[in-house]
Design an enzyme around this catalytic site. Structure first.
Site, PDB file in Angstrom:
ATOM      1  N   LYS A  16    -123.787 -34.461 -54.348  1.00 28.20           N
ATOM      2  CA  LYS A  16    -123.670 -35.573 -55.299  1.00 28.20           C
ATOM      3  C   LYS A  16    -122.305 -35.577 -55.974  1.00 28.20           C
ATOM      4  O   LYS A  16    -121.661 -36.609 -56.102  1.00 28.20           O
ATOM      5  CB  LYS A  16    -124.728 -35.470 -56.402  1.00 28.20           C
ATOM      6  N   ARG A  89    -132.968 -38.583 -63.517  1.00 26.78           N
ATOM      7  CA  ARG A  89    -133.701 -37.571 -62.759  1.00 26.78           C
ATOM      8  C   ARG A  89    -135.193 -37.687 -62.982  1.00 26.78           C
ATOM      9  O   ARG A  89    -135.951 -36.882 -62.451  1.00 26.78           O
ATOM     10  CB  ARG A  89    -133.245 -36.176 -63.206  1.00 26.78           C
ATOM     11  N   ARG A 124    -121.223 -21.816 -52.776  1.00 29.82           N
ATOM     12  CA  ARG A 124    -120.465 -22.880 -53.458  1.00 29.82           C
ATOM     13  C   ARG A 124    -119.756 -22.377 -54.711  1.00 29.82           C
ATOM     14  O   ARG A 124    -120.263 -21.556 -55.467  1.00 29.82           O
ATOM     15  CB  ARG A 124    -121.375 -24.075 -53.710  1.00 29.82           C
ATOM     16  N   ARG A 152    -121.532 -21.198 -59.774  1.00 32.74           N
ATOM     17  CA  ARG A 152    -122.274 -21.737 -60.911  1.00 32.74           C
ATOM     18  C   ARG A 152    -123.368 -20.760 -61.305  1.00 32.74           C
ATOM     19  O   ARG A 152    -124.067 -20.225 -60.450  1.00 32.74           O
ATOM     20  CB  ARG A 152    -122.916 -23.065 -60.518  1.00 32.74           C
ATOM     21  N   ARG A 163    -135.006 -25.433 -59.437  1.00 34.05           N
ATOM     22  CA  ARG A 163    -134.378 -26.765 -59.460  1.00 34.05           C
ATOM     23  C   ARG A 163    -134.859 -27.610 -58.287  1.00 34.05           C
ATOM     24  O   ARG A 163    -135.042 -28.815 -58.432  1.00 34.05           O
ATOM     25  CB  ARG A 163    -132.844 -26.637 -59.457  1.00 34.05           C
TER      26      ARG A 163
HETATM   27  P1  AMP Z   1    -126.380 -30.760 -61.550  1.00 29.80           P
HETATM   28  O1  AMP Z   1    -124.977 -30.306 -61.823  1.00 29.80           O
HETATM   29  O2  AMP Z   1    -126.483 -32.267 -61.394  1.00 29.80           O
HETATM   30  O3  AMP Z   1    -127.016 -30.031 -60.406  1.00 29.80           O
HETATM   31  O4  AMP Z   1    -127.241 -30.406 -62.864  1.00 29.80           O
HETATM   32  C1  AMP Z   1    -127.409 -29.075 -63.290  1.00 29.80           C
HETATM   33  C2  AMP Z   1    -128.556 -28.944 -64.263  1.00 29.80           C
HETATM   34  O5  AMP Z   1    -128.322 -29.750 -65.431  1.00 29.80           O
HETATM   35  C3  AMP Z   1    -129.897 -29.438 -63.738  1.00 29.80           C
HETATM   36  O6  AMP Z   1    -130.568 -28.473 -62.949  1.00 29.80           O
HETATM   37  C4  AMP Z   1    -130.637 -29.726 -65.047  1.00 29.80           C
HETATM   38  O7  AMP Z   1    -131.080 -28.524 -65.659  1.00 29.80           O
HETATM   39  C5  AMP Z   1    -129.539 -30.305 -65.930  1.00 29.80           C
HETATM   40  N1  AMP Z   1    -129.467 -31.784 -65.820  1.00 29.80           N
HETATM   41  C6  AMP Z   1    -128.432 -32.524 -65.327  1.00 29.80           C
HETATM   42  N2  AMP Z   1    -128.718 -33.836 -65.375  1.00 29.80           N
HETATM   43  C7  AMP Z   1    -129.966 -33.948 -65.893  1.00 29.80           C
HETATM   44  C8  AMP Z   1    -130.842 -35.041 -66.167  1.00 29.80           C
HETATM   45  N3  AMP Z   1    -130.492 -36.294 -65.897  1.00 29.80           N
HETATM   46  N4  AMP Z   1    -132.054 -34.761 -66.717  1.00 29.80           N
HETATM   47  C9  AMP Z   1    -132.423 -33.497 -66.980  1.00 29.80           C
HETATM   48  N5  AMP Z   1    -131.664 -32.425 -66.734  1.00 29.80           N
HETATM   49  C10 AMP Z   1    -130.442 -32.626 -66.198  1.00 29.80           C
END
Ligand code: AMP
Length: 202
Positions: A16, A89, A124, A152, A163
């Site tokens: 993404k 999400r 990653r 990360r 996740r």
């Molecule tokens: P990402 O970098 O998009 O994989 O997001 C990392 C983490 O941030 C996710 O696993 C969630 O814990 C949190 N997060 C990011 N965006 C959202 C969202 N829209 N709603 C809830 N949690 C989020």
């Protein structure tokens, strides 16, 4: 690409960030990664960061009550087009976003098989400064801003599996929401970043 309001959905490590950022850059869209925003808040120990920390540590999603006002405030500030990476999400997040804008967003969904996702997270790296995802073989420094490239914290295996489970439980219904409204396009997210991008551009 017709719509100037886009949301990017996909499981963790589906690309993404890489694809969303490039699509936004090439089309002059403002870009927000909610995950990167939260990781920065965590690192800077802001109020938001401290609220979000327990959820991120467990690989759980941050509650809608925290996410929705934060993202709608950002969207409200945009004068031109925008692309959201990692939001919505959940179905309530998608509904809240729809209710707040007159031009409804289109969704791009990246599909990648679970085994490929597991392979990707083990190697990653992300820039600690600009949160750009590193490409393989880029070394220790971000070629864009010079920041340090590091794994990360939430890519450790247990958190990753959580996740993925959260994705199935919460994001799949949000994808169905966009499909039912005929505003979703599912893209095959396997292959090199350039191959995927060619499909994303449509
Ligand atoms: P990402 O970098 O998009 O994989 O997001 C990392 C983490 O941030 C996710 O696993 C969630 O814990 C949190 N997060 C990011 N965006 C959202 C969202 N829209 N709603 C809830 N949690 C989020």
């Amino acid at each position: 690409m017709k719509s100037r309001h886009l949301v990017f959905l996909g499981p963790p490590a589906s690309g993404k960030g890489t694809q969303g950022r490039r699509l936004a850059d090439e089309n002059g869209l403002a870009y927000l990664s909610t995950g990167a925003l939260l990781r920065r808040a965590l690192r800077d120990r802001t109020g938001l960061g401290e609220q979000a920390r327990p959820y991120l540590d467990r690989g759980e999603y941050v509650p809608d009550e925290i996410m929705v006002p934060m993202v709608l405030a950002w969207v409200g500030e945009q004068k031109e087009g925008w692309l959201l990476d990692g939001f919505p999400r959940t179905v309530p997040q998608a509904e809240a976003l729809d209710a707040s804008v007159s031009e409804k967003p289109s969704a791009i969904i990246l599909h990648v098989p679970d085994e490929e996702l597991r392979r990707r997270v083990t190697c990653r790296l992300e820039c600690l400064e600009c949160h750009r995802v590193a490409r393989e073989g880029e070394g220790e420094k971000c070629p864009k801003c010079g920041g340090v490239l590091a794994p990360r914290a939430d890519d450790v295996s247990a958190s990753f599996e959580n996740r993925l489970a959260e994705y199935r439980r919460l994001v799949i219904p949000a994808i169905t929401y966009y499909c039912d409204l005929q505003r979703a396009r599912i893209v095959n997210g396997t292959g090199s970043p350039d191959e995927v991008y060619a499909r994303v551009k449509g």
